[in-house]
Design an enzyme around this catalytic site. Structure first.
Site, short mmCIF file in Angstrom:
data_model
loop_
_atom_site.label_atom_id
_atom_site.label_comp_id
_atom_site.label_asym_id
_atom_site.label_seq_id
_atom_site.Cartn_x
_atom_site.Cartn_y
_atom_site.Cartn_z
N ARG A 22 0.83 -1.20 0.00
CA ARG A 22 0.00 0.00 0.00
C ARG A 22 0.87 1.26 0.00
NH1 ARG A 22 -2.87 -3.17 3.81
NH2 ARG A 22 -4.94 -3.81 3.08
N LYS B 292 -5.38 -18.07 5.55
CA LYS B 292 -6.29 -19.12 6.00
C LYS B 292 -7.75 -18.71 5.91
CE LYS B 292 -5.00 -16.96 10.06
NZ LYS B 292 -3.70 -16.31 10.33
N GLU C 226 0.57 -24.05 2.63
CA GLU C 226 1.13 -24.68 3.83
C GLU C 226 1.20 -23.70 5.00
OE1 GLU C 226 1.87 -27.43 6.04
OE2 GLU C 226 2.52 -28.21 4.10
N VAL D 200 -1.82 -22.79 7.97
CA VAL D 200 -2.34 -23.56 9.10
C VAL D 200 -1.46 -23.52 10.34
CG1 VAL D 200 -2.95 -25.88 9.89
CG2 VAL D 200 -3.78 -25.05 7.69
N ILE E 264 5.40 -25.49 10.60
CA ILE E 264 5.18 -26.93 10.68
C ILE E 264 4.71 -27.48 9.34
CG2 ILE E 264 3.91 -28.78 11.83
CD1 ILE E 264 3.51 -26.89 14.19
N ASP F 175 -9.65 -17.79 14.20
CA ASP F 175 -8.44 -18.16 13.48
C ASP F 175 -8.28 -19.68 13.45
OD1 ASP F 175 -5.51 -17.35 12.54
OD2 ASP F 175 -5.28 -18.87 14.10
N LYS G 35 -8.47 -22.70 10.22
CA LYS G 35 -7.46 -23.74 10.05
C LYS G 35 -8.07 -25.13 10.17
CE LYS G 35 -3.93 -20.59 11.79
NZ LYS G 35 -3.06 -20.22 12.94
N GLY H 279 5.34 -16.24 13.39
CA GLY H 279 6.62 -15.55 13.30
C GLY H 279 7.07 -15.41 11.86
#
Length: 441
Positions: free
Chosen positions: A48, A106, A130, A133, A137, A202, A206, A311
């Protein structure tokens, strides 16, 4: 030596994750090219505000506000903007132009996954998510690929680091919910507006994605029963600890036998809610802001995937894994890898779920109370597994009452809810202090 072809990569969004993705694409260009079989050229970053201050130092000439043009000229598109629009429109444009798409969105995948997959299938390109979720991991590809020859029966997941941190703080320090939330916000684990996390939204998005891949049927967000953690008190945490349990917010998807023959005798319950787990359960040991997904399959048995669920750098790892996979599909040719929806299993309402209950009761301390409660449970077809009683005296009135903690055997949600409602009507019940679901017993 054959010269590698160059694939143009458009990045939409340059927040915490996007900035790390851009950095790795630039710094590790040679390594990624060797793994992808093509040079991955970051052609631009749509934002933006091109002059906004960012934590990562990136070439200024990469930034643009013209996302539409950037997408139309790309071979691979990474969407990390979040939200529904304009992310949805840009992803659809990319797919229709023959670009593979990697997203961590998600909410969009849970809401409009069928539409996105349909467009990817039409174009013969890869749609990957990937990072949507559980951060770093690797869980979606193992479900889709590694377990493709098996039958998954159940998925239990701690898929929201914010809520896991809050509940873990309440369990380990005795903190109240509000104090644990404030600490999560101070450390950057929770947003200023934590609603999507603490209300379970959230995790519900997932859960829909995990269920869709695990049971080869497209489940929408509306198919997920959702409860957050705002009603979990320090007293609930303490009582759970005393009984040998820990409280976690779980995303659960499990296949159940049902009487309705139109569904083929099977259905899937998809739900998110606070859950008591025995402290010896593998998920009970997941602390802080970490995530973990526990899978039960007919042949593989029990599997657990554990790691950082959020993160910038960890999530960027998942994004780049998808990007390399998508680049390989373009280099090798052929249709992109997406989901498989060979099954059409019915989404079951929460009443059909099979679980156990933990029930806290404040009752009158008089003869016959336990017998009346046990009889009421039996009348509703619910078996009591554990019952503990503690006597306490009110300091002001000097009246004794008893606190009962009951854990039931597994039964249908409908039967358990009806039992609790009936118990509330007994004249010996002062109050129902807590009702929580239990797994792993």
């Amino acid at each position: 030596m054959t010269e590698l072809r160059t694939l143009k990569v458009a990045l939409l969004g340059c927040g915490n994750v996007g900035a790390q993705v851009a950095r790795i694409l630039i710094e590790d260009a040679d390594t990624l090219a060797a793994r992808a079989g093509a040079k991955l050229q970051l052609s631009g970053i749509a934002v933006r505000n091109v002059h906004a201050k960012r934590d990562v130092d990136l070439p200024q000439d990469l930034f643009t506000t013209d996302a539409d043009t950037l997408v139309k000229d790309a071979d691979l598109v990474i969407e990390l903007m979040g939200g529904i629009e304009p992310a949805r429109t840009l992803i659809l444009s990319a797919l229709r132009n023959g670009a593979c798409v990697v997203t961590g969105n998600k909410a969009l995948v849970a809401q409009d996954g069928p539409t996105l997959h349909e467009e990817a299938d039409k174009a013969g390109v890869q749609l990957s998510y990937e990072a949507a979720v559980a951060g770093a991991i690797p869980i979606l590809r193992p479900i889709r690929d590694s377990l493709a020859g098996d039958r998954i029966t159940r998925v239990l997941g701690i898929v929201n680091g914010t809520t896991n941190f809050i509940l873990d703080q309440m369990d380990t320090t005795g903190a109240q919910f509000a104090d644990a939330l404030a600490e999560a916000q101070r450390l950057g684990y929770a947003e200023a507006d934590p609603t999507a996390d603490v209300e379970g939204h959230d995790a519900a998005a997932k859960a829909a994605i995990l269920a869709s891949l695990s049971f080869h049927t497209r489940f929408a967000l509306e198919n997920v029963h959702c409860e957050g953690i705002t009603s979990v008190t320090a007293a609930d945490i303490a009582a759970a600890k005393d009984a040998g349990f820990v409280i976690k917010l779980l995303a659960i998807a499990e296949k159940l036998k049902v009487a309705d023959t139109e569904t083929g005798g099977e259905g899937v319950s998809v739900r998110v809610h606070p859950t008591l787990l025995p402290r010896e359960h593998p998920l009970a040991a997941v602390h802080g802001a970490f995530n973990a997904v526990f899978i039960e399959a007919e042949n593989a048995g029990e599997l657990m995937f554990y790691g950082q669920g959020a993160g910038g750098t960890p999530t960027a790892s998942a994004v780049l894994g998808d990007l390399v996979s998508a680049a390989r599909s373009l280099v090798l040719g052929g249709p992109g890898r997406t989901e498989t929806t060979t099954g059409q299993v019915a989404a079951l309402p929460i009443d059909a779920a099979v679980t156990s209950y933990y029930i806290g009761l404040d009752v009158a301390d008089q003869p016959g109370v336990l017998a009346r409660i046990a009889q009421l449970f039996a009348e509703h077809g619910v078996s009591i597994e554990i019952m503990r009683q503690t006597i306490h005296r009110d300091a002001e009135s000097n009246v004794e009452s008893a606190e009962l903690r009951i854990v039931t055997h597994r039964a249908s949600e409908a039967a358990l809810a009806a039992t609790v409602q009936a118990v509330k009507g007994l004249d010996v019940i002062n109050s129902v202090t807590s009702v929580l679901r239990v797994e792993g017993v």
